[in-house]
Enzyme design. Sequence first.
Site, mmCIF file in Angstrom:
data_model
loop_
_atom_site.group_PDB
_atom_site.id
_atom_site.type_symbol
_atom_site.label_atom_id
_atom_site.label_comp_id
_atom_site.label_asym_id
_atom_site.label_seq_id
_atom_site.Cartn_x
_atom_site.Cartn_y
_atom_site.Cartn_z
ATOM 1 C CE LYS A 8 -3.944 1.838 2.664
ATOM 2 N NZ LYS A 8 -4.741 1.616 3.897
ATOM 3 C CB ILE A 21 -5.052 6.863 4.402
ATOM 4 C CG1 ILE A 21 -3.764 7.601 4.006
ATOM 5 C CG2 ILE A 21 -4.850 5.375 4.134
ATOM 6 C CD1 ILE A 21 -2.524 7.127 4.757
ATOM 7 C CB SER A 42 -7.795 3.587 2.855
ATOM 8 O OG SER A 42 -7.105 2.797 3.814
ATOM 9 C CB SER A 67 -8.702 0.782 5.460
ATOM 10 O OG SER A 67 -9.260 2.062 5.542
#
Length: 558
Positions: A149, A197, A222, A246
């Site tokens: 990420k 985020i 996210s 997320s």
Amino acid sequence: MVARPLPIIQPKAVPLGTPEFEEKRAALLRTLEESIPREYYLPQEIFDKKPTDVSTIPSTCGLLSSEEIQITEQYDAVSLAEAIATRKFTAVAVAKAFCKRAAIAHQLTCCLTQFFEPEALERAAQLDEYLEKNGKTIGPLHGVPVSIKEHMPTAGHYSSAGEFSTLVKDDKDALLIQIVREAGAVFYCKTNQPQGIMHLETTSFYGRTLNPYNINLSCGGSTGGEAALIALKGSVLGIGTDIGGSIRGPSAFCGIYGFKPTSYTLPMTGMLHAPFPAELNILCSIGPMCRTMRDMEFFTNVILDAKPYLEDPRLIPIPWTGLKTEVPKKLKIGIISHDGFIDPQPPVKRAVAWAKEQLSDPKYADLFEIKDFTPYDAAGAWSKIRRMYWPDAAAGIREAIACTGEPELSLSSWIYKDAEPEGMQTATAVSYMRHERDNYRMAFAKAWNKQDVDVVIGPCFVGPASMHDTAFYWTYTSLYNFVDYPGVVFPTPIKAEAGEQYASDYKPLSDACQHVKQLWEEGNFEGAPINLQINARKYHDNQLFGALTLLKDALQLP
């Protein structure tokens, strides 16, 4: 003849910032484009057909060899590590296959932020040489490609906190990235995340990441770039973070596995360059995103075997037994049809009903006791969490966005609109927030105990993947961040179908519930996969995995 630019599908434009910002953004995107070899560009005729479901294009586009299709489609991380260790495939061949497929996936969904194939191939060659010379692997992830990420510091590459102004080149790995690297992984790309985020959709200055099964839907957020990439099999194993859904949201939107551990189980050390005020009361977790149940176990084992608690004393060194954990002879399972606040959209209700029917089969009568379950005050939790995310009234994120002329996205404004009017909180006010949170946690645990269940199974989200810019209600995931209970989302055979309608006797549970129905009626969700979520009590992560082992056959879990 002008060179053809890298084609990337973008059905809905990203808002523009100031001319100065757009000039800087264009330069950043050119750097990414130049890192992708032209021989990886998809044929223009694929884009001319304007596909909605792009999930089968990587394997049919003609750019991958039969071996590359085999490597990327027929192996999970566990079997891929074994195939490399036994020299069925070289680490170089595996890295090349995933690099090519990731480049294809990016053109179809805008899932990447950085692509560094030469570095990956060099690392893979070193690993092959080590195996040849020593007759053994460097570690359990030897040669396994792992995607990362965007915000996670990785030596030699850029990271950001979701705003252009926070871009920085990192000279060292965050602790978890370091552990994964030392276990033998090959890093080859970083993946998109939303502004700040903090959206359940992935739209940033890199672009809007799309759902592979319906590009008019969100991939989630996210950790949405990871989810889209893994769903398109451009990655076998990715790393996500989760403070409101997320990991679980994007995994659910894209039909893959995602595990949010209890906080301080896996190390978040060094994952952001600046502290996030939300964590004064709501802690973030880090965990795997992947295609099989055993890969979640594999990743967790790799990290915990490295004893990260010796580096980060905040971690709780609970022994990991995972899928081998013994659970009660008759597992008590609570089924959540709705949370008392928002009734899910039709395909999610079908998936819950499917799971309940599967688990209620008389052949499982000795294994499971099935009960209806309602989470305690989900509406209250959502109201509290929306305020507690932003004790600074979102001043930090708004300044970080505005200072470069970057546009503030609509979902950014949405998520902190409840906290802004309250202004910057004092230390005393934040302490009272914690008191409020802890009182809720006590009441939640009491309600759980009264309903007498070991685990609960229910929706991951109010619907399937949302239409773009409409991921407003994270109630089904953020609740478990608020109480800090672990959760796994897992795929089901259910997909959203055209023409599905709400029941004729539907009555909204709240204004938000009515809004969710309106969003359903305005959208087209056909083809979206439906996941479900399973949760256990805080620090019962082992028991959660033990329950998954017991549920594997009944719920057809790969």
